[in-house]
Design an enzyme around this catalytic site. Structure first.
Site, mmCIF file in Angstrom:
data_model
loop_
_atom_site.group_PDB
_atom_site.id
_atom_site.type_symbol
_atom_site.label_atom_id
_atom_site.label_comp_id
_atom_site.label_asym_id
_atom_site.label_seq_id
_atom_site.Cartn_x
_atom_site.Cartn_y
_atom_site.Cartn_z
ATOM 1 N N PRO A 291 6.816 1.145 -5.557
ATOM 2 C CA PRO A 291 6.046 -0.039 -5.979
ATOM 3 C C PRO A 291 4.661 0.409 -6.453
ATOM 4 O O PRO A 291 3.715 0.486 -5.677
ATOM 5 C CB PRO A 291 5.971 -0.882 -4.697
ATOM 6 C CG PRO A 291 6.047 0.124 -3.590
ATOM 7 C CD PRO A 291 6.882 1.268 -4.089
ATOM 8 N N ASP A 464 1.123 4.715 -5.620
ATOM 9 C CA ASP A 464 2.172 4.112 -4.802
ATOM 10 C C ASP A 464 1.492 3.189 -3.803
ATOM 11 O O ASP A 464 0.736 3.638 -2.928
ATOM 12 C CB ASP A 464 2.964 5.218 -4.093
ATOM 13 C CG ASP A 464 4.157 4.689 -3.320
ATOM 14 O OD1 ASP A 464 4.179 3.485 -2.991
ATOM 15 O OD2 ASP A 464 5.065 5.490 -3.018
ATOM 16 N N HIS A 465 1.747 1.883 -3.928
ATOM 17 C CA HIS A 465 1.049 0.911 -3.086
ATOM 18 C C HIS A 465 1.483 0.997 -1.628
ATOM 19 O O HIS A 465 0.850 0.374 -0.756
ATOM 20 C CB HIS A 465 1.289 -0.512 -3.619
ATOM 21 C CG HIS A 465 0.055 -1.363 -3.612
ATOM 22 N ND1 HIS A 465 -0.789 -1.446 -2.529
ATOM 23 C CD2 HIS A 465 -0.492 -2.163 -4.571
ATOM 24 C CE1 HIS A 465 -1.780 -2.268 -2.806
ATOM 25 N NE2 HIS A 465 -1.636 -2.712 -4.047
ATOM 26 N N ARG A 466 2.511 1.775 -1.346
ATOM 27 C CA ARG A 466 2.917 1.941 0.052
ATOM 28 C C ARG A 466 1.980 2.877 0.806
ATOM 29 O O ARG A 466 1.830 2.762 2.027
ATOM 30 C CB ARG A 466 4.346 2.483 0.126
ATOM 31 C CG ARG A 466 5.406 1.564 -0.438
ATOM 32 C CD ARG A 466 6.759 2.266 -0.502
ATOM 33 N NE ARG A 466 6.713 3.444 -1.378
ATOM 34 C CZ ARG A 466 7.759 4.253 -1.595
ATOM 35 N NH1 ARG A 466 8.908 4.011 -0.975
ATOM 36 N NH2 ARG A 466 7.648 5.284 -2.408
ATOM 37 N N CYS A 468 -1.332 3.437 0.181
ATOM 38 C CA CYS A 468 -2.706 2.966 0.314
ATOM 39 C C CYS A 468 -2.851 1.617 -0.372
ATOM 40 O O CYS A 468 -1.963 1.177 -1.107
ATOM 41 C CB CYS A 468 -3.696 3.975 -0.276
ATOM 42 S SG CYS A 468 -3.626 4.104 -2.085
#
Length: 494
Positions: A291, A464-466, A468
């Protein structure tokens, strides 16, 4: 008396299961020395020259240029102990100068008599033992004349038969049925799954019935060509013929409308294999699993360009602009280590990595490649410049090794060389972020309270929004921009 030995496509490492023949370096009848390169192949990682561990006369080649072969398939045969083609006229296989394109097995595999394959295998084994002085004993990624064939990583091996020459296979239950299905590689298995091809309904053309990519592609093509004809096909025996005749006669035109797109004039089909196929697989997986989000900022690079000119004017090795950005990037990662990480989905953990193995996107005649600079955080600007130049030249010449194309933890993408300002790139899986650099162009800019023409660059960070949130990503990008606008900021962190 010369004895004929068979040389098979070796395991080229990095979990690779197949390679495409790009160029033969020897012909039938040529005399080859021990460890002489005999063929140039392209894998999903790089171009590789494959040396033959036997010395003698080439008696047969298996595969035309452009043929894709699985690991373990025969490449050529060599008459060991012969120094002249005339010495092997009785031992060379008769017509086997080349195999049919995309076929992984030589002609003897299709012979009705089962005897030749075990006989040749035993002869090769005895010849290998008796002709040790004609072979090198060297090992290239798991193969050599003095060691058994190595196992391929990431692929479970199971022999198809008792023959020592049988290639590796993957056992996979299909449609709930039990039992092994001989498939040459996971890529072939996935191709069949995506197109709804039942592997149990196929007869493999590889050795011992191994299902190759060409078998699946032919099944897909048959399905595409049979679909339109099924509309106008005669009814089965259970349906009365007089009823079907008047129904089908008014509409004879649907078949051309449903024809395969590749049947139209001017359509070109380009196989997704080699480097292009590897890029397609990695980008598809990245888009499917990660994501991602992108933030960007414009920065005044006038002072950075002036600092680089001053460094190069001082003498010594020239420092590239990419190396200066790489130095800034590694300093930013030291402040924001969340972005130098990867996600372990199985353990549901973020794995932060201590070293920065910096990948950089490079466009070559063979497509986009991403060489990796190892331990970039410990290198000076001069060292980074030299390594960037070496890897770029290797990429253009097609000599990058698989090890130089894997293992990156963060990627630097200078798309400004294409004359564009910005981009939202796809993260290089399994990394967590990529810094993009646009072109540096003169623009009106407010400098010290006055409007002036300054050298402006757009910087972007895809992350990658996972691993940070936006605060961390924004802090990383703002620090990079501050170093670009005021290089002295970087000096305070060294």
């Amino acid at each position: 008396m010369a004895q004929v030995l068979e040389f098979k496509l070796p395991d080229l490492g990095e979990g690779l299961t197949e390679a495409e023949i790009v160029r033969w370096l020897v012909s039938v009848g040529d005399v080859v020395a021990v460890d002489q390169p005999v063929v140039e192949v392209e894998t999903a990682k790089a171009m590789v020259e494959v040396p033959c561990p036997y010395g003698g006369v080439v008696t047969a080649r298996y595969g035309e240029e452009g043929t894709e072969l699985p690991v373990g398939a025969p490449l050529l045969t060599v008459a060991v102990g012969a120094s002249d083609p005339a010495d092997v006229s009785d031992t060379a296989p008769a017509p086997a100068t080349a195999a049919t394109p995309r076929a992984a097995a030589p002609a003897p595999a299709a012979a009705p008599a089962p005897g030749p394959t075990p006989a040749r295998a035993s002869a090769s084994a005895s010849a290998s033992a008796s002709a040790s002085d004609e072979t090198s004993g060297n090992v290239l990624v798991g193969y050599g004349t003095g060691a058994p064939a190595a196992r391929r990583r990431r692929v479970r091996r199971a022999p198809l038969s008792a023959s020592p020459a049988a290639p590796a296979l993957v056992r996979e239950p299909v449609n709930g049925a039990a039992g092994p299905v001989p498939v040459v590689s996971p890529l072939v298995r996935r191709l069949a799954r995506e197109h709804g091809v039942d592997l149990r309904g196929l007869t493999g053309t590889g050795r011992d019935g191994l299902i190759l990519r060409c078998d699946v592609e032919q099944a897909i093509h048959r399905g595409a060509t049979q679909t339109p004809s099924a509309v106008s096909a005669p009814a089965p025996a259970t349906a009365p013929a007089p009823v079907m005749a008047p129904t089908a006669s008014p509409s004879p035109a649907p078949a051309p409308a449903a024809a395969s797109p590749s049947a139209r004039p001017g359509v070109t089909r380009v196989p997704l294999r080699g480097v292009r196929g590897a890029v397609a697989d990695k980008l598809t997986r990245s888009r499917r699993e990660i994501p991602d989000a992108t933030c960007w900022v414009d920065a005044d690079a006038t002072e950075l360009l002036a600092a680089r000119r001053a460094m190069n004017a001082a003498g010594g090795a020239k420092i590239s602009l990419l190396a200066v950005f790489a130095r800034i990037c590694t300093a930013a990662l030291a402040r924001h280590p969340e972005l130098n990480s990867t996600v372990d989905l199985a353990a549901r953990e973020i794995v932060r990595l201590p070293e920065v193995h910096l990948g950089f996107a490079a466009q070559t005649d063979r497509g986009l490649v991403v060489p990796v600079v190892r331990d970039a955080q410990a290198r000076s600007a001069e060292s980074l410049s030299a390594e960037f130049a070496r890897l770029t030249e290797a990429g253009r010449s097609g000599t990058l090794t698989p090890g130089e194309l894997t293992g990156g933890t963060f990627t630097l993408n200078n798309y400004g060389v294409f004359g564009v300002d910005g981009s939202t790139p796809i993260i290089n899986h399994p990394e967590a972020a990529m810094l993009g650099i646009g072109r540096i162009v003169p623009k009106p800019w407010v400098h010290e309270g006055e409007l002036a023409v300054r050298q402006v660059v757009q910087l972007s960070l895809t992350f990658d929004h996972r691993v940070c949130d936006g605060g961390t990503a924004g802090g990383f990008l703002r620090y990079v921009a501050d170093c670009v606008e005021q290089p002295a900021v970087l000096l305070r962190t060294l």
